[in-house]
Write an enzyme that holds these catalytic residues in place. Structure first.
Site, PDB file in Angstrom:
ATOM      1  N   LYS A  96       0.854  -1.192   0.000  1.00  0.00           N
ATOM      2  CA  LYS A  96       0.000   0.000   0.000  1.00  0.00           C
ATOM      3  C   LYS A  96       0.887   1.237   0.000  1.00  0.00           C
ATOM      4  O   LYS A  96       2.007   1.207   0.503  1.00  0.00           O
ATOM      5  CB  LYS A  96      -0.919   0.024   1.226  1.00  0.00           C
ATOM      6  CG  LYS A  96      -2.206   0.810   1.005  1.00  0.00           C
ATOM      7  CD  LYS A  96      -3.162   0.060   0.087  1.00  0.00           C
ATOM      8  CE  LYS A  96      -4.487   0.772  -0.082  1.00  0.00           C
ATOM      9  NZ  LYS A  96      -5.446  -0.038  -0.852  1.00  0.00           N
ATOM     10  N   GLY A 208     -21.370   6.175   2.072  1.00  0.00           N
ATOM     11  CA  GLY A 208     -20.245   6.463   1.199  1.00  0.00           C
ATOM     12  C   GLY A 208     -20.582   6.209  -0.256  1.00  0.00           C
ATOM     13  O   GLY A 208     -20.261   5.166  -0.806  1.00  0.00           O
ATOM     14  N   GLY A 210     -19.404   7.116  -3.064  1.00  0.00           N
ATOM     15  CA  GLY A 210     -18.338   7.467  -3.997  1.00  0.00           C
ATOM     16  C   GLY A 210     -18.275   6.429  -5.092  1.00  0.00           C
ATOM     17  O   GLY A 210     -19.298   5.833  -5.453  1.00  0.00           O
ATOM     18  N   ASN A 211     -17.086   6.184  -5.612  1.00  0.00           N
ATOM     19  CA  ASN A 211     -16.957   5.229  -6.710  1.00  0.00           C
ATOM     20  C   ASN A 211     -17.496   3.857  -6.341  1.00  0.00           C
ATOM     21  O   ASN A 211     -18.322   3.280  -7.060  1.00  0.00           O
ATOM     22  CB  ASN A 211     -15.484   5.135  -7.126  1.00  0.00           C
ATOM     23  CG  ASN A 211     -15.257   4.118  -8.234  1.00  0.00           C
ATOM     24  OD1 ASN A 211     -15.150   2.926  -7.989  1.00  0.00           O
ATOM     25  ND2 ASN A 211     -15.211   4.590  -9.464  1.00  0.00           N
TER      26      ASN A 211
END
Length: 400
Positions: A96, A208, A210-211
């Site tokens: 990450k 959430g 979002g995408n």
């Protein structure tokens, strides 16, 4: 989040009878790259890349640009990625990256400079067969295109396999944008099939939008007519409509630059993100950030099922509380694995010089997700453990 990841691993390892040395080996991180990026404007930003494990293949994991990025968060996410790729059977490891920055404060030139300098620092440590980064929070295919271009300039590699999540024109895969959300729908559908709930009507809320959250809802709108979205939230506010929200309308509103605070429709009222967590729904889809359900709000949860589309959205303490209440939590390392599965498929396409159809990619995604949930449920039954423990048990076996 790091504490939650460690706790999940220890819980599964204990059930497998592993000793502390074995647990330490599972948790120990291979490499950490911590550095600063200084821009021409004089500003300096802390940057990170953590490489947890490459036992199963190249390190794999996203790069996030966020003002709250820190080394512990990146460590946790790298560990989770190793267990995610192992849990769904991909020949990849876990890593990450992140930069502590609010990208909204940068102009396009600064954003490109930041992206390219990140690669200049890391290029000896990444690459198609070493570490293959991808987009994450506040990064997108355009940013990844800059990064892969910089890597190509420095190394001469022209495969494009050094990064995934690129634009299609630059070698990205069809189906990548929707992959995480679509994978979540497949995972929930497969789990409900095992529970004998196929075809039943259910209500759900998405924290959430979002995408990931928006694609979960729009894919479900087309594929699951018996699932009714009654609540959704973004960073500005939440929306509630008992008779149902239309995901495609919400997605269109967001794509046009609108926020939910500005959204108006008949029968729709405003709620807070915390209201949404405690809403009376069958399924709560958590697609925002980590620790969304924690010791402060866990008592308010009324959902029968929680789908962890974000990384670590249910804290360990909250999970233990909800597990005792028989709330079924579909764990993040399975539920949100659609993104890394299609990233893997993009990597394969780049390495072989091929470009697959969207239907071909989606068929492969469905096979991976269905198999992962089938194996998850099998372990859940045979070991008499929670789905979270089952996911980590399967991952540990594949990492051993």
């Amino acid at each position: 989040m790091l504490e939650t990841a460690h706790a999940a691993i220890r819980s599964a390892a204990t059930k497998l009878g592993l000793d502390e040395d074995a647990v330490k080996q599972l948790i120990d991180i291979n490499n950490e790259h911590i550095f600063d990026i200084k821009l021409k404007n004089g500003r300096t930003y802390p940057a990170y890349r953590v490489q947890h494990s490459n036992k199963r293949g190249p390190y794999k994991g996203g790069i996030r640009f966020h003002p709250e990025v820190d080394i512990d968060e990146v460590r946790a996410l790298a560990i989770l990625m190793s267990f995610k790729t192992a849990a769904v059977g991909l020949p990849l490891g876990g890593g990450k990256g992140g930069i502590e920055v609010d990208p909204k404060t940068l102009n396009q030139n600064d954003l490109e400079e930041l992206s390219r300098k990140y690669v200049r620092h890391l290029h000896p440590h990444i690459g198609p067969d070493k570490d293959v980064p991808a987009p994450d929070v506040n990064t997108n295919p355009g940013i990844i295109d800059w990064m892969v271009d910089e890597y190509e300039i420095i190394t001469g590699d022209k495969t494009g396999a050094s990064f995934t999540g690129k634009t299609v024109a630059r070698g990205g895969s069809l189906g990548r944008d929707a992959a995480t959300g679509s994978g979540g729908v497949i995972a929930l559908e497969t789990l409900l099939k095992h529970l004998g709930k196929t075809g039943q009507k259910l209500t759900y809320g998405v924290q959430g939008f979002g995408n990931v959250g928006s694609f979960f809802a729009t894919v479900a709108e087309g594929d699951q007519p018996n699932w009714r979205l009654i609540a959704a939230s973004d960073s500005s506010t939440g929306l509630y409509c008992k008779s149902g929200l239309k995901p495609s309308d919400l997605s269109r509103h967001k794509k046009n630059g609108g926020s939910f605070k500005e959204y108006k429709a008949d029968g729709v009222s405003s709620i807070t993100n915390q209201d949404l967590v405690g809403l009376e729904v069958d399924v709560l889809v958590l697609a925002a950030l980590g620790d969304a359900v924690n010791k402060k709000n866990m008592h308010t949860v009324q959902a029968k099922y929680i789908v962890e589309m974000a990384n670590g959205p249910v804290s360990n303490e909250a999970f233990e509380f909800l597990d005792k209440k028989d709330v079924v939590v579909l764990p993040d390392i399975i539920a949100n694995a659609g993104g890394v599965i299609v990233s893997y498929l993009e990597w394969l396409q780049n390495k072989s010089g091929e470009h697959w159809s969207e239907s071909g990619v989606n068929n492969k995604l469905e096979k991976y997700m269905t198999s992962a949930v089938d194996n998850l449920y099998k372990t859940h039954l045979s070991k008499k453990v929670s789905l979270r423990d089952a996911a980590y048990i399967n991952a540990i076996k594949n990492l051993s």
